[in-house]
Structure formats: structure tokens, C-alpha cells
Design an enzyme around this catalytic site. Structure first.
Site, mmCIF file in Angstrom:
data_model
loop_
_atom_site.group_PDB
_atom_site.id
_atom_site.type_symbol
_atom_site.label_atom_id
_atom_site.label_comp_id
_atom_site.label_asym_id
_atom_site.label_seq_id
_atom_site.Cartn_x
_atom_site.Cartn_y
_atom_site.Cartn_z
ATOM 1 N N ARG A 41 42.650 52.111 40.359
ATOM 2 C CA ARG A 41 42.690 50.526 39.479
ATOM 3 C C ARG A 41 43.686 50.308 38.572
ATOM 4 N NH1 ARG A 41 42.915 52.127 34.829
ATOM 5 N NH2 ARG A 41 42.446 49.845 34.238
ATOM 6 N N GLY A 42 44.016 49.190 38.185
ATOM 7 C CA GLY A 42 44.950 48.759 37.248
ATOM 8 C C GLY A 42 46.221 48.277 38.148
ATOM 9 N N ARG A 84 41.109 43.547 46.560
ATOM 10 C CA ARG A 84 40.794 43.054 45.370
ATOM 11 C C ARG A 84 41.724 41.526 45.115
ATOM 12 N NH1 ARG A 84 40.475 46.803 40.146
ATOM 13 N NH2 ARG A 84 39.050 45.076 39.639
ATOM 14 N N GLN A 189 36.439 50.844 31.356
ATOM 15 C CA GLN A 189 37.953 51.681 31.460
ATOM 16 C C GLN A 189 38.398 51.952 30.074
ATOM 17 O OE1 GLN A 189 36.820 48.767 32.762
ATOM 18 N NE2 GLN A 189 37.696 48.071 34.737
ATOM 19 N N ASP A 230 46.840 41.455 34.694
ATOM 20 C CA ASP A 230 46.809 41.306 36.294
ATOM 21 C C ASP A 230 47.423 40.176 36.743
ATOM 22 O OD1 ASP A 230 44.072 42.900 35.343
ATOM 23 O OD2 ASP A 230 44.419 43.351 37.496
ATOM 24 N N ASN A 240 43.562 38.973 32.776
ATOM 25 C CA ASN A 240 43.387 40.437 32.616
ATOM 26 C C ASN A 240 41.968 40.762 32.450
ATOM 27 O OD1 ASN A 240 44.411 42.988 31.926
ATOM 28 N ND2 ASN A 240 43.912 42.692 29.915
HETATM 29 O O1 MRU Z 1 39.487 46.131 37.049
HETATM 30 P P1 MRU Z 1 40.516 47.267 36.485
HETATM 31 O O2 MRU Z 1 40.289 48.343 36.025
HETATM 32 O O3 MRU Z 1 41.614 47.375 37.831
HETATM 33 O O4 MRU Z 1 41.541 46.025 35.638
HETATM 34 C C1 MRU Z 1 42.572 46.529 35.037
HETATM 35 C C2 MRU Z 1 43.232 45.665 33.932
HETATM 36 O O5 MRU Z 1 42.731 44.600 33.670
HETATM 37 C C3 MRU Z 1 44.315 46.043 33.411
HETATM 38 O O6 MRU Z 1 44.456 45.549 31.810
HETATM 39 C C4 MRU Z 1 45.637 45.295 34.161
HETATM 40 O O7 MRU Z 1 45.392 45.841 35.424
HETATM 41 C C5 MRU Z 1 46.838 45.706 33.703
HETATM 42 S S1 MRU Z 1 46.933 47.610 34.191
HETATM 43 C C6 MRU Z 1 48.546 48.222 33.356
#
Ligand code: MRU
Length: 339
Positions: A41-42, A84, A189, A230, A240
Site C-alpha cells: 500500500r502507499g 484501489r 499504518q 495519494d 491522502n
Molecule cells: O491506504 P494506504 O495505506 O495505501 O494509504 C496511504 C496513504 O494515504 C499515504 O499517505 C500516501 O499513499 C502516500 S505514500 C508515500
């Protein structure tokens, strides 16, 4: 995350911090599952995962004609894309690979070129993060305490991280800094990944419940905030992890600078705020913590995975091409201007 011997190796992030386990994938469907279930994820990490997924698909297909291979890749792209919806990096990674595939003339050329391009994208992600980290490191002072939300670190990218890349670069520049990491309910996270990552690198980090953001700011414990993104629109609206908006409002209330760190691949210069799909995740993430139930059976739940922070709450957006400051409509355009 790494491409090795025609397979993709990554850390299973769902197992952290209890165990550090690596998983190996040879099928693009496994990558799609991994993205869906947050094994990876990220935003930048899922962008590169998508590219690696298509590279696997090119090797999996037994197509002998270009058109057949392109159709196979189009189908794999759709499956990967639907995993996603909010992080724009996924579409970016998939489009880039499809472009390379379409430009090649033979199936052999497609296979070689998509694998090479995906590998290059992974390498470039690290360089990009190091550049944006360096750009952002000038924003913080010696002995600052920086708050971050969610995980925008090495785990959320190929390596080094975006928001945590800035924190790493600040530390590497010789400044003594501390980090406050929010827990980031419901999937944690912050506590599971950010704290794991920073402790692993010997960076001073304190964990707070999400509900202590106001307390720490009101009591002068925070000098600045930095988060990842994101999706960033041309207007400077930032999508985000859920809760980012609350942290930004709280920072504004206490006159604390609020920064966003993201590569140019996170920008979506086409969409308007109302066009962006906010992923809604399953109720069990909220009605329990891990396997433990924390709400009565049948509880109705609203569980958006992301929120939108408007530009007026943001002090700067740190990228590999420099830092965009308000007014963002102008400064974001400049980030994309050739030289
Ligand atoms: O649901 P996730 O864990 O994928 O969400 C991640 C985030 O919101 C991060 O802050 C974003 O993707 C930036 S990662 C460098």
C-alpha cells in the site's frame, strides 16, 4: 520491493510489526490481490506494483501476436486498475507500461521493454524520493519535532519514502529531529508501519493516538507537519489517508506549518475535486482492532480510506522538482514547466 528472476518480491505489510515477511509473486492476479488486501500500500508503491504486475502479465501470456498480447495486457491492466481507486500513481504506472507495450513491434520486444521499463520505474522512484527529501530538508530546523500521519515512508514507496524521505534527509543533513507519528486508525499504518520503519532507522519517534493531535499541538510539542499524498489536483487539493484533513485544520488553528511531500506522479492535473473517488473500505476495519471486536454486531459504519485537504490549509507541496507554495494554481503549473 524488487524484481528478481522474473518475479516480484515485496514485504507483506499486513504482517508488520509482528514479523518481517517477504512474499514472491509470479502472477499479475497475485499482485492485484496484494494491492486489494494492503499487503502492499502507499501511492508510489502501488504505482510500481501495478507496473510490475503488467510486466508479469506480459511474461505469463503465451500470445504470439502483438494484438493478442496487447489484449491480454489490457485485461490485466483493468484488473489491476480496479483494485484501489484513489491513488493516481496506480493509473500512472499502468499507463506508462501500456504506452511502452504499444510502441513495440513484436511480442519479444514488448516483453523485454515492459520488464525493463518497470524495473527502471522502481529505480527512479528511489532517486525521486531522495531528491524530494533533500528539497524538503531545508524546511525544518535543528531540534524540531515533526508530526506525520499514516505511512509515507520506505514501505509506501520502493525505498526512502516521501514524507519520511524528507525526515530522513533532514536527519542526514545533520539536524537533530524528533517525529510524532499518529496511530492512523482504522488500519494503523502509523503505529504498525511508520513507527516500525523509523525505529529500524534509529530515528526518534513517539506514537500518539489520533485523538491526541490537538493536545500535542496545543502544548507546543509540534513544530511542523508532513504527510504524503495519494492524489494532488492542479488547484492544490490533496487527497491522502483519512484523518489528514483533521490534522491540517488543527495545524492551521495552532499556526503550525503543514507540508505535503509527493512525486510528480501523484499529481492529477485533469480532475476536479468532485471527480475523485474516495475508496470506502470494509466495516470490520472499524468494528474491531485486528481480530478483536470493539463494536456490537450489526453496527452501521462509514469507513472512507481517504479525505481531501483544501489548499488553504497547506503551507507547501514538496516534490522532486522543488517546493510549490501558495497560490498553488500558479506554483503547481511551474513544477511541470520544462526546466
Ligand atoms: O491506504 P494506504 O495505506 O495505501 O494509504 C496511504 C496513504 O494515504 C499515504 O499517505 C500516501 O499513499 C502516500 S505514500 C508515500
Amino acid at each position: 520491493m524488487e524484481w528478481k528472476d522474473n518475479s516480484v518480491i515485496m514485504i507483506d505489510q499486513t504482517k508488520l510489526p509482528n514479523s518481517l515477511e517477504f512474499v514472491t509473486f509470479t502472477d499479475f492476479n497475485q499482485i492485484a490481490d496484494a494491492i486489494r488486501t494492503l499487503v502492499v500500500r502507499g501511492a508510489p508503491a502501488i504505482g510500481v506494483s501495478g507496473a510490475f504486475g503488467l510486466a508479469l502479465a506480459a511474461l505469463q501470456s503465451d500470445a504470439e501476436k502483438k494484438n493478442d498480447l496487447i489484449s491480454y495486457l489490457e485485461n490485466a491492466k483493468r484488473i489491476l486498475f480496479e483494485t484501489r481507486p484513489t491513488a493516481v500513481n496506480l493509473a500512472w504506472g499502468l499507463e506508462k507500461i501500456m504506452e511502452v507495450a504499444n510502441q513495440a513491434t513484436t511480442v519479444e520486444e514488448i516483453r523485454i521493454n515492459v520488464v525493463e521499463t518497470a524495473k527502471k520505474m522502481a529505480e527512479e522512484d528511489i532517486q525521486t524520493n531522495m531528491s524530494l527529501g533533500k528539497n524538503g530538508s531545508e524546511l525544518f530546523n535543528d531540534n524540531d519535532t515533526i508530526m506525520t500521519h499514516c505511512n509515507a515512508g520506505a514501505l509506501a514507496t520502493v525505498a526512502y519514502g516521501t514524507a519520511l524521505g524528507v525526515i530522513r534527509a533532514t536527519k542526514e543533513s545533520g539536524k537533530n529531529i524528533k517525529v510524532i507519528a499518529t496511530e492512523t486508525r482504522p488500519v494503523q499504518q502509523g503505529s504498525r508501519l511508520t513507527v516500525f520503519e523509523l525505529k529500524h532507522d534509529g530515528i526518534d519517534v513517539s506514537l500518539i493516538p489520533d485523538t491526541a493531535v490537538g493536545y500535542t499541538m496545543a502544548n507546543g510539542l509540534v513544530n511542523g507537519v508532513i504527510v504524503g499524498a495519494d492524489r494532488i489536483l492542479k488547484t492544490g487539493h490533496v487527497f491522502n489517508k483519512i484523518g489528514t484533513y483533521q490534522v491540517a485544520i488543527m495545524a492551521k488553528q495552532h499556526n503550525i506549518p503543514f507540508y505535503v511531500a509527493a512525486p510528480l506522479s501523484t499529481f492529477d492535473l485533469e480532475s476536479n475535486p468532485e471527480d475523485v473517488i474516495i475508496e470506502q473500505r470494509k466495516a470490520s476495519e472499524v468494528t474491531g482492532i485486528g481480530d478483536k471486536k470493539t463494536a456490537p454486531d450489526g453496527t452501521d459504519v462509514i469507513n472512507p480510506a481517504f479525505d481531501m485537504t483544501p489548499p488553504e490549509l497547506i503551507s507547501g507541496i514538496i516534490t522532486e522538482n522543488g517546493i510549490a507554495k501558495p497560490p498553488f494554481q500558479e506554483s503547481i503549473k511551474e513544477l511541470f514547466a520544462p526546466n
